[in-house]
Scaffold this motif. Structure first.
Motif, PDB file in Angstrom:
ATOM      1  N   LEU A   1       0.814  -1.217   0.000  1.00 14.37           N
ATOM      2  CA  LEU A   1       0.000   0.000   0.000  1.00 14.37           C
ATOM      3  C   LEU A   1       0.846   1.266   0.000  1.00 14.37           C
ATOM      4  O   LEU A   1       0.489   2.252  -0.652  1.00 14.37           O
ATOM      5  CB  LEU A   1      -0.983  -0.012   1.168  1.00 14.37           C
ATOM      6  N   THR A   2       1.968   1.237   0.698  1.00 17.93           N
ATOM      7  CA  THR A   2       2.859   2.402   0.660  1.00 17.93           C
ATOM      8  C   THR A   2       3.327   2.648  -0.768  1.00 17.93           C
ATOM      9  O   THR A   2       3.302   3.780  -1.256  1.00 17.93           O
ATOM     10  CB  THR A   2       4.068   2.203   1.587  1.00 17.93           C
ATOM     11  N   ARG A   3       3.718   1.604  -1.446  1.00 21.18           N
ATOM     12  CA  ARG A   3       4.132   1.737  -2.843  1.00 21.18           C
ATOM     13  C   ARG A   3       2.987   2.272  -3.704  1.00 21.18           C
ATOM     14  O   ARG A   3       3.160   3.219  -4.467  1.00 21.18           O
ATOM     15  CB  ARG A   3       4.611   0.383  -3.379  1.00 21.18           C
ATOM     16  N   MET A   4       1.823   1.648  -3.591  1.00 21.53           N
ATOM     17  CA  MET A   4       0.702   1.998  -4.468  1.00 21.53           C
ATOM     18  C   MET A   4       0.155   3.399  -4.222  1.00 21.53           C
ATOM     19  O   MET A   4      -0.256   4.074  -5.168  1.00 21.53           O
ATOM     20  CB  MET A   4      -0.438   0.995  -4.303  1.00 21.53           C
ATOM     21  N   PHE A   5       0.131   3.832  -2.957  1.00 24.85           N
ATOM     22  CA  PHE A   5      -0.553   5.073  -2.645  1.00 24.85           C
ATOM     23  C   PHE A   5       0.360   6.237  -2.282  1.00 24.85           C
ATOM     24  O   PHE A   5      -0.102   7.379  -2.234  1.00 24.85           O
ATOM     25  CB  PHE A   5      -1.597   4.831  -1.552  1.00 24.85           C
ATOM     26  N   TYR A   6       1.645   5.988  -2.079  1.00 21.77           N
ATOM     27  CA  TYR A   6       2.561   7.076  -1.783  1.00 21.77           C
ATOM     28  C   TYR A   6       3.661   7.220  -2.826  1.00 21.77           C
ATOM     29  O   TYR A   6       4.166   8.311  -3.034  1.00 21.77           O
ATOM     30  CB  TYR A   6       3.184   6.910  -0.390  1.00 21.77           C
ATOM     31  N   ILE A   7       4.033   6.147  -3.465  1.00 20.80           N
ATOM     32  CA  ILE A   7       5.149   6.203  -4.414  1.00 20.80           C
ATOM     33  C   ILE A   7       4.650   6.207  -5.858  1.00 20.80           C
ATOM     34  O   ILE A   7       5.105   7.005  -6.671  1.00 20.80           O
ATOM     35  CB  ILE A   7       6.125   5.027  -4.155  1.00 20.80           C
ATOM     36  N   HIS A   8       3.700   5.329  -6.183  1.00 22.53           N
ATOM     37  CA  HIS A   8       3.206   5.204  -7.560  1.00 22.53           C
ATOM     38  C   HIS A   8       1.695   5.401  -7.622  1.00 22.53           C
ATOM     39  O   HIS A   8       0.991   4.590  -8.208  1.00 22.53           O
ATOM     40  CB  HIS A   8       3.569   3.824  -8.133  1.00 22.53           C
ATOM     41  N   TYR A   9       1.218   6.487  -7.040  1.00 23.16           N
ATOM     42  CA  TYR A   9      -0.220   6.666  -6.950  1.00 23.16           C
ATOM     43  C   TYR A   9      -0.905   6.682  -8.316  1.00 23.16           C
ATOM     44  O   TYR A   9      -1.864   5.949  -8.540  1.00 23.16           O
ATOM     45  CB  TYR A   9      -0.579   7.941  -6.175  1.00 23.16           C
ATOM     46  N   GLU A  10      -0.455   7.500  -9.224  1.00 25.11           N
ATOM     47  CA  GLU A  10      -1.131   7.623 -10.526  1.00 25.11           C
ATOM     48  C   GLU A  10      -1.109   6.306 -11.296  1.00 25.11           C
ATOM     49  O   GLU A  10      -2.098   5.914 -11.896  1.00 25.11           O
ATOM     50  CB  GLU A  10      -0.499   8.738 -11.366  1.00 25.11           C
ATOM     51  N   ALA A  11       0.011   5.612 -11.276  1.00 28.86           N
ATOM     52  CA  ALA A  11       0.161   4.382 -12.057  1.00 28.86           C
ATOM     53  C   ALA A  11      -0.477   3.164 -11.387  1.00 28.86           C
ATOM     54  O   ALA A  11      -0.816   2.200 -12.077  1.00 28.86           O
ATOM     55  CB  ALA A  11       1.643   4.105 -12.314  1.00 28.86           C
ATOM     56  N   GLU A  12      -0.633   3.197 -10.069  1.00 22.11           N
ATOM     57  CA  GLU A  12      -1.123   2.015  -9.357  1.00 22.11           C
ATOM     58  C   GLU A  12      -2.293   2.319  -8.427  1.00 22.11           C
ATOM     59  O   GLU A  12      -3.394   1.803  -8.622  1.00 22.11           O
ATOM     60  CB  GLU A  12       0.018   1.365  -8.561  1.00 22.11           C
ATOM     61  N   GLY A  13      -2.090   3.132  -7.428  1.00 22.75           N
ATOM     62  CA  GLY A  13      -3.098   3.375  -6.404  1.00 22.75           C
ATOM     63  C   GLY A  13      -4.403   3.924  -6.942  1.00 22.75           C
ATOM     64  O   GLY A  13      -5.480   3.473  -6.538  1.00 22.75           O
ATOM     65  N   ALA A  14      -4.321   4.877  -7.836  1.00 20.67           N
ATOM     66  CA  ALA A  14      -5.539   5.483  -8.386  1.00 20.67           C
ATOM     67  C   ALA A  14      -6.392   4.449  -9.115  1.00 20.67           C
ATOM     68  O   ALA A  14      -7.620   4.572  -9.152  1.00 20.67           O
ATOM     69  CB  ALA A  14      -5.173   6.626  -9.331  1.00 20.67           C
TER      70      ALA A  14
ATOM     71  N   ARG B   1      -8.130   6.184   3.335  1.00 19.01           N
ATOM     72  CA  ARG B   1      -6.953   6.860   2.760  1.00 19.01           C
ATOM     73  C   ARG B   1      -6.643   6.348   1.363  1.00 19.01           C
ATOM     74  O   ARG B   1      -6.190   7.083   0.492  1.00 19.01           O
ATOM     75  CB  ARG B   1      -5.744   6.666   3.680  1.00 19.01           C
ATOM     76  N   CYS B   2      -6.915   5.062   1.107  1.00 19.11           N
ATOM     77  CA  CYS B   2      -6.624   4.456  -0.193  1.00 19.11           C
ATOM     78  C   CYS B   2      -7.800   4.580  -1.168  1.00 19.11           C
ATOM     79  O   CYS B   2      -7.707   4.113  -2.298  1.00 19.11           O
ATOM     80  CB  CYS B   2      -6.240   2.984  -0.013  1.00 19.11           C
ATOM     81  N   GLY B   3      -8.888   5.195  -0.728  1.00 19.76           N
ATOM     82  CA  GLY B   3     -10.039   5.359  -1.602  1.00 19.76           C
ATOM     83  C   GLY B   3     -10.812   4.075  -1.845  1.00 19.76           C
ATOM     84  O   GLY B   3     -11.520   3.950  -2.844  1.00 19.76           O
ATOM     85  N   LEU B   4     -10.675   3.117  -0.936  1.00 21.52           N
ATOM     86  CA  LEU B   4     -11.395   1.853  -1.054  1.00 21.52           C
ATOM     87  C   LEU B   4     -12.745   1.980  -0.332  1.00 21.52           C
ATOM     88  O   LEU B   4     -12.869   2.702   0.661  1.00 21.52           O
ATOM     89  CB  LEU B   4     -10.579   0.716  -0.444  1.00 21.52           C
ATOM     90  N   ALA B   5     -13.738   1.301  -0.822  1.00 21.98           N
ATOM     91  CA  ALA B   5     -15.081   1.361  -0.242  1.00 21.98           C
ATOM     92  C   ALA B   5     -15.172   0.376   0.923  1.00 21.98           C
ATOM     93  O   ALA B   5     -15.316  -0.831   0.721  1.00 21.98           O
ATOM     94  CB  ALA B   5     -16.125   1.046  -1.315  1.00 21.98           C
ATOM     95  N   TRP B   6     -15.082   0.888   2.138  1.00 23.78           N
ATOM     96  CA  TRP B   6     -15.132   0.069   3.356  1.00 23.78           C
ATOM     97  C   TRP B   6     -16.489  -0.619   3.461  1.00 23.78           C
ATOM     98  O   TRP B   6     -17.538   0.013   3.311  1.00 23.78           O
ATOM     99  CB  TRP B   6     -14.886   0.954   4.572  1.00 23.78           C
ATOM    100  N   GLN B   7     -16.456  -1.898   3.729  1.00 27.81           N
ATOM    101  CA  GLN B   7     -17.668  -2.700   3.906  1.00 27.81           C
ATOM    102  C   GLN B   7     -17.780  -3.103   5.374  1.00 27.81           C
ATOM    103  O   GLN B   7     -16.777  -3.196   6.076  1.00 27.81           O
ATOM    104  CB  GLN B   7     -17.596  -3.963   3.033  1.00 27.81           C
ATOM    105  N   GLU B   8     -18.995  -3.391   5.793  1.00 30.42           N
ATOM    106  CA  GLU B   8     -19.205  -3.876   7.156  1.00 30.42           C
ATOM    107  C   GLU B   8     -18.362  -5.134   7.363  1.00 30.42           C
ATOM    108  O   GLU B   8     -18.437  -6.065   6.553  1.00 30.42           O
ATOM    109  CB  GLU B   8     -20.692  -4.187   7.362  1.00 30.42           C
ATOM    110  N   PRO B   9     -17.535  -5.175   8.416  1.00 29.38           N
ATOM    111  CA  PRO B   9     -16.681  -6.351   8.629  1.00 29.38           C
ATOM    112  C   PRO B   9     -17.484  -7.619   8.905  1.00 29.38           C
ATOM    113  O   PRO B   9     -18.599  -7.566   9.448  1.00 29.38           O
ATOM    114  CB  PRO B   9     -15.852  -5.980   9.859  1.00 29.38           C
TER     115      PRO B   9
END
Length: 182
Positions: free
Chosen positions: A84-97, A140-148
């Protein structure tokens, strides 16, 4: 594309009756892939390239694990740090988004009874409260949290109780799929 990806983080999966029952029920669902992360990374060295690709190929993500000392197993934390650090802090446009908006559900097992997870109980906080860091991560990652999906008292659960929990887990996964399709 994998429809539902379940990343199973259990340090001793072979001896876990509860997580095995859940994973087997989930794995029987079409379009569902269960990945035993501990078996894949027994040394804790996570292949971030492979994990990013795995996430990007999923429509829905489930993190399944036993709650340990009010937290996640160490490998899940290491996975978050590496992937997640890689996807959302280092390569956000290419991966996290590219992951934004996908549903994330937590499936957690706990050894104690539900009453232990109350302000007057042995654990002081609800299990949902103890999972707030994962909810914040999803946000923070823009994921849709679901009821656990939570299963309590797994140490004392008999085969019938585990079968019922596994059946309900499969139904919750089906609901997750249906909600997303709507």
């Amino acid at each position: 594309m994998t429809q539902t990806l379940i990343l199973l983080f259990h340090p001793d999966y072979q001896s876990s009756r509860a997580n095995r029952a859940l994973a087997q029920a989930a794995g029987n669902r079409p379009g569902t892939s269960v990945v035993d992360m501990q078996a894949l990374y027994p040394d804790g060295r996570i292949d971030a390239d492979a994990e990013v690709a795995r996430l990007l190929s999923a429509e829905r993500i489930v993190l399944q694990f036993p709650v340990q000392w009010y937290s996640t197993p160490p490998l899940l934390k290491a996975w978050q740090d590496a992937v997640l650090t890689r996807m959302f802090y280092i390569h956000y446009e290419a991966e996290g988004a590219k992951l934004a908006g996908r549903p994330l559900m937590v499936a957690a097992t706990a050894g104690n009874v539900p009453d232990a997870y109350t302000p007057s109980g042995a654990n002081l906080f609800s299990l949902r409260d103890l999972l707030k860091p994962l909810q914040a991560t999803a946000h923070r990652c823009g994921l849709a949290w679901q009821e656990p999906f939570l299963v309590y008292d797994v140490r004392r659960a008999d085969a019938e109780a585990l079968e019922a929990a596994a059946s309900y887990y499969a139904k919750r996964l089906a609901q997750l799929e249906t909600r997303q399709a709507a």
